[in-house]
Write a protein that holds these residues in place. Sequence first.
Motif, PDB file in Angstrom:
ATOM      1  N   TRP A 184      53.248   4.724  60.962  1.00  0.00           N
ATOM      2  CA  TRP A 184      54.202   5.378  60.067  1.00  0.00           C
ATOM      3  C   TRP A 184      53.706   6.712  59.528  1.00  0.00           C
ATOM      4  CZ3 TRP A 184      59.110   3.694  59.103  1.00  0.00           C
ATOM      5  CH2 TRP A 184      59.403   2.373  59.491  1.00  0.00           C
ATOM      6  N   ARG A 185      54.643   7.671  59.399  1.00  0.00           N
ATOM      7  CA  ARG A 185      54.428   8.881  58.628  1.00  0.00           C
ATOM      8  C   ARG A 185      55.258   8.741  57.344  1.00  0.00           C
ATOM      9  NH1 ARG A 185      54.697  14.133  59.392  1.00  0.00           N
ATOM     10  NH2 ARG A 185      52.741  13.891  58.293  1.00  0.00           N
ATOM     11  N   PRO A 186      54.745   9.199  56.200  1.00  0.00           N
ATOM     12  CA  PRO A 186      55.551   9.145  54.973  1.00  0.00           C
ATOM     13  C   PRO A 186      56.751  10.075  55.097  1.00  0.00           C
ATOM     14  CG  PRO A 186      53.597  10.487  54.652  1.00  0.00           C
ATOM     15  CD  PRO A 186      53.457   9.859  56.005  1.00  0.00           C
ATOM     16  N   ALA A 187      57.788   9.827  54.291  1.00  0.00           N
ATOM     17  CA  ALA A 187      58.959  10.714  54.267  1.00  0.00           C
ATOM     18  C   ALA A 187      58.498  12.147  54.007  1.00  0.00           C
ATOM     19  CB  ALA A 187      59.913  10.262  53.160  1.00  0.00           C
ATOM     20  N   HIS A 188      59.120  13.081  54.705  1.00  0.00           N
ATOM     21  CA  HIS A 188      58.689  14.478  54.560  1.00  0.00           C
ATOM     22  C   HIS A 188      59.796  15.447  54.943  1.00  0.00           C
ATOM     23  CE1 HIS A 188      57.791  13.161  58.672  1.00  0.00           C
ATOM     24  NE2 HIS A 188      58.105  14.391  59.046  1.00  0.00           N
ATOM     25  N   VAL A 189      59.694  16.645  54.395  1.00  0.00           N
ATOM     26  CA  VAL A 189      60.542  17.776  54.787  1.00  0.00           C
ATOM     27  C   VAL A 189      59.628  18.785  55.469  1.00  0.00           C
ATOM     28  CG1 VAL A 189      62.030  19.651  53.977  1.00  0.00           C
ATOM     29  CG2 VAL A 189      62.061  17.433  52.801  1.00  0.00           C
ATOM     30  N   HIS A 190      60.070  19.285  56.625  1.00  0.00           N
ATOM     31  CA  HIS A 190      59.308  20.311  57.352  1.00  0.00           C
ATOM     32  C   HIS A 190      59.792  21.705  56.970  1.00  0.00           C
ATOM     33  CE1 HIS A 190      57.511  17.806  60.635  1.00  0.00           C
ATOM     34  NE2 HIS A 190      58.562  17.035  60.436  1.00  0.00           N
ATOM     35  N   TYR A 191      58.844  22.639  56.929  1.00  0.00           N
ATOM     36  CA  TYR A 191      59.171  24.051  56.722  1.00  0.00           C
ATOM     37  C   TYR A 191      58.352  24.902  57.688  1.00  0.00           C
ATOM     38  CZ  TYR A 191      60.222  22.379  51.918  1.00  0.00           C
ATOM     39  OH  TYR A 191      60.678  21.705  50.804  1.00  0.00           O
ATOM     40  N   LYS A 192      58.986  25.951  58.201  1.00  0.00           N
ATOM     41  CA  LYS A 192      58.241  27.005  58.902  1.00  0.00           C
ATOM     42  C   LYS A 192      58.699  28.323  58.297  1.00  0.00           C
ATOM     43  CE  LYS A 192      57.460  26.905  63.499  1.00  0.00           C
ATOM     44  NZ  LYS A 192      55.991  26.939  63.638  1.00  0.00           N
ATOM     45  N   VAL A 193      57.752  29.080  57.734  1.00  0.00           N
ATOM     46  CA  VAL A 193      58.083  30.283  56.978  1.00  0.00           C
ATOM     47  C   VAL A 193      57.539  31.500  57.724  1.00  0.00           C
ATOM     48  CG1 VAL A 193      57.961  31.393  54.718  1.00  0.00           C
ATOM     49  CG2 VAL A 193      57.748  28.886  54.885  1.00  0.00           C
ATOM     50  N   ARG A 194      58.461  32.412  58.063  1.00  0.00           N
ATOM     51  CA  ARG A 194      58.065  33.585  58.850  1.00  0.00           C
ATOM     52  C   ARG A 194      58.536  34.871  58.195  1.00  0.00           C
ATOM     53  NH1 ARG A 194      59.644  31.191  64.805  1.00  0.00           N
ATOM     54  NH2 ARG A 194      61.344  30.237  63.618  1.00  0.00           N
ATOM     55  N   ALA A 195      57.683  35.887  58.195  1.00  0.00           N
ATOM     56  CA  ALA A 195      58.061  37.214  57.702  1.00  0.00           C
ATOM     57  C   ALA A 195      57.177  38.230  58.404  1.00  0.00           C
ATOM     58  CB  ALA A 195      57.879  37.300  56.191  1.00  0.00           C
ATOM     59  N   PRO A 196      57.751  39.398  58.739  1.00  0.00           N
ATOM     60  CA  PRO A 196      56.968  40.419  59.444  1.00  0.00           C
ATOM     61  C   PRO A 196      55.714  40.783  58.653  1.00  0.00           C
ATOM     62  CG  PRO A 196      59.293  41.040  59.362  1.00  0.00           C
ATOM     63  CD  PRO A 196      59.139  39.827  58.494  1.00  0.00           C
ATOM     64  N   PHE A 207      56.721  13.106  49.145  1.00  0.00           N
ATOM     65  CA  PHE A 207      57.251  12.587  47.879  1.00  0.00           C
ATOM     66  C   PHE A 207      56.212  11.692  47.202  1.00  0.00           C
ATOM     67  CE2 PHE A 207      60.677  13.485  50.780  1.00  0.00           C
ATOM     68  CZ  PHE A 207      61.623  14.117  49.994  1.00  0.00           C
ATOM     69  N   GLU A 208      55.892  12.024  45.956  1.00  0.00           N
ATOM     70  CA  GLU A 208      54.913  11.225  45.198  1.00  0.00           C
ATOM     71  C   GLU A 208      55.360   9.770  45.135  1.00  0.00           C
ATOM     72  OE1 GLU A 208      52.691  12.804  41.553  1.00  0.00           O
ATOM     73  OE2 GLU A 208      54.286  11.559  40.707  1.00  0.00           O
ATOM     74  N   GLY A 209      54.425   8.865  45.406  1.00  0.00           N
ATOM     75  CA  GLY A 209      54.737   7.438  45.337  1.00  0.00           C
ATOM     76  C   GLY A 209      55.447   6.927  46.574  1.00  0.00           C
ATOM     77  N   GLY A 210      55.740   7.812  47.513  1.00  0.00           N
ATOM     78  CA  GLY A 210      56.448   7.398  48.727  1.00  0.00           C
ATOM     79  C   GLY A 210      55.576   6.489  49.590  1.00  0.00           C
ATOM     80  N   GLU A 211      56.245   5.623  50.340  1.00  0.00           N
ATOM     81  CA  GLU A 211      55.520   4.727  51.238  1.00  0.00           C
ATOM     82  C   GLU A 211      54.716   5.536  52.258  1.00  0.00           C
ATOM     83  OE1 GLU A 211      57.041   0.465  52.799  1.00  0.00           O
ATOM     84  OE2 GLU A 211      58.544   2.057  52.811  1.00  0.00           O
ATOM     85  N   TYR A 212      53.507   5.114  52.498  1.00  0.00           N
ATOM     86  CA  TYR A 212      52.612   5.702  53.515  1.00  0.00           C
ATOM     87  C   TYR A 212      52.061   7.080  53.154  1.00  0.00           C
ATOM     88  CZ  TYR A 212      55.086   2.025  56.014  1.00  0.00           C
ATOM     89  OH  TYR A 212      55.665   0.837  56.364  1.00  0.00           O
ATOM     90  N   VAL A 213      52.342   7.559  51.939  1.00  0.00           N
ATOM     91  CA  VAL A 213      51.766   8.853  51.550  1.00  0.00           C
ATOM     92  C   VAL A 213      50.239   8.777  51.596  1.00  0.00           C
ATOM     93  CG1 VAL A 213      51.388  10.380  49.563  1.00  0.00           C
ATOM     94  CG2 VAL A 213      53.703   9.784  50.230  1.00  0.00           C
ATOM     95  N   ASP A 214      49.696   7.593  51.318  1.00  0.00           N
ATOM     96  CA  ASP A 214      48.239   7.439  51.313  1.00  0.00           C
ATOM     97  C   ASP A 214      47.684   6.976  52.662  1.00  0.00           C
ATOM     98  OD1 ASP A 214      48.111   8.145  48.622  1.00  0.00           O
ATOM     99  OD2 ASP A 214      48.609   6.087  48.015  1.00  0.00           O
ATOM    100  N   SER A 215      48.546   6.790  53.652  1.00  0.00           N
ATOM    101  CA  SER A 215      48.039   6.273  54.929  1.00  0.00           C
ATOM    102  C   SER A 215      48.821   6.826  56.118  1.00  0.00           C
ATOM    103  CB  SER A 215      48.099   4.745  54.927  1.00  0.00           C
ATOM    104  OG  SER A 215      49.455   4.306  54.849  1.00  0.00           O
ATOM    105  N   ASP A 216      49.187   8.102  56.057  1.00  0.00           N
ATOM    106  CA  ASP A 216      49.902   8.758  57.160  1.00  0.00           C
ATOM    107  C   ASP A 216      49.160   8.529  58.484  1.00  0.00           C
ATOM    108  OD1 ASP A 216      51.198  10.489  58.885  1.00  0.00           O
ATOM    109  OD2 ASP A 216      50.656  12.321  57.787  1.00  0.00           O
ATOM    110  N   CYS A 217      49.867   8.007  59.485  1.00  0.00           N
ATOM    111  CA  CYS A 217      49.200   7.737  60.775  1.00  0.00           C
ATOM    112  C   CYS A 217      48.703   9.009  61.434  1.00  0.00           C
ATOM    113  CB  CYS A 217      50.132   6.983  61.723  1.00  0.00           C
ATOM    114  SG  CYS A 217      51.546   7.961  62.283  1.00  0.00           S
ATOM    115  N   CYS A 218      49.301  10.163  61.058  1.00  0.00           N
ATOM    116  CA  CYS A 218      48.882  11.437  61.653  1.00  0.00           C
ATOM    117  C   CYS A 218      47.985  12.245  60.705  1.00  0.00           C
ATOM    118  CB  CYS A 218      50.100  12.264  62.042  1.00  0.00           C
ATOM    119  SG  CYS A 218      51.073  11.530  63.375  1.00  0.00           S
ATOM    120  N   GLU A 219      47.660  11.674  59.554  1.00  0.00           N
ATOM    121  CA  GLU A 219      46.734  12.287  58.588  1.00  0.00           C
ATOM    122  C   GLU A 219      47.132  13.719  58.205  1.00  0.00           C
ATOM    123  OE1 GLU A 219      42.484  10.903  59.399  1.00  0.00           O
ATOM    124  OE2 GLU A 219      43.474  10.346  61.278  1.00  0.00           O
ATOM    125  N   GLY A 220      48.447  13.937  58.037  1.00  0.00           N
ATOM    126  CA  GLY A 220      48.936  15.287  57.729  1.00  0.00           C
ATOM    127  C   GLY A 220      49.191  15.545  56.254  1.00  0.00           C
TER     128      GLY A 220
END
Length: 255
Positions: A184-196, A207-220
């Motif tokens: 499992w990966r914890p719930a997340h929103v992705h962002y990619k921010v680009r500017a010249p 999200f604080e307190g979200g499931e798997y926040v402390d044990s992300d399988c991808c350690e992200g």
Amino acid sequence: MSNRLEAVVADIVEGIRGALMKHDVTFDEYRQGIGYIMKTVEAGELPLMIDAFLNTTICQIENRNFGGSTSTLEGPYFLDDAPFVEGALKTYEDDRHEPLLLRGRVLDLAGAPVADAIIDVWHSTPDGHYGGFHNNIPRDFYRGKLRTDAAGGYEVRTTVPVAYKIPDQGPVGALLEAMGRHSWRPAHVHYKVRAPGFHTLTTQAYFEGGEYVDSDCCEGVHSELIHADVRESGIKVIETDFELAPALAHAAAAA
Ligand code: DHB
Ligand code: FE
């Protein structure tokens, strides 16, 4: 001239040799390891396996070399041709869709606003699916591009994502389970921010307190990317400012 490929590969081999030595790995185990890698290749899961264990390390190297906001995994579900959106991402609507407001500013390292930065936002449905990849969800759903205003600001309405299980029916899931881990990966929103003129920032919000926040399988997960449960008129808000490093910081540091 130094041969970077030779140097990196030799060190990878040395690292693996060290682990084999440390654990007195037997010839049987060595052959099983080769068999496992063969199965992973046949299942098309070699990229998944390498990403699950090592992508976060590449992000850590970026963080060390560039500064600015913490970067983390891009994951496999970014689509570069997502449309610009005004006001809200396209989503399905039903009781299981909890509203979420994303807003903040894009700044340079001195804290000055970056206008006309482009922010790609993408995240899962309430079922942990991604638009354009799963269950015939249109590719422009749950994703879109925002442009920052003169004050570097952005704001968009969407829905709350959920924890996501990386593919777990194949060799990678089997390996994680045999190691006593989960997929499992914890719930997340992705962002990619680009500017010249700035180094592109790829990151996520958790999200604080979200499931798997402390044990992300991808350690992200990084602590500074975890957001407290803030609500305005009952609506969940993630407010994130993104600090962009100059594009040339790495080259300058390496020179
Ligand atoms: C994977 C999926 C994600 O949504 C993510 O953010 C990172 C990795 C995956 O399936 O490997
Ligand atoms: Fe993701």
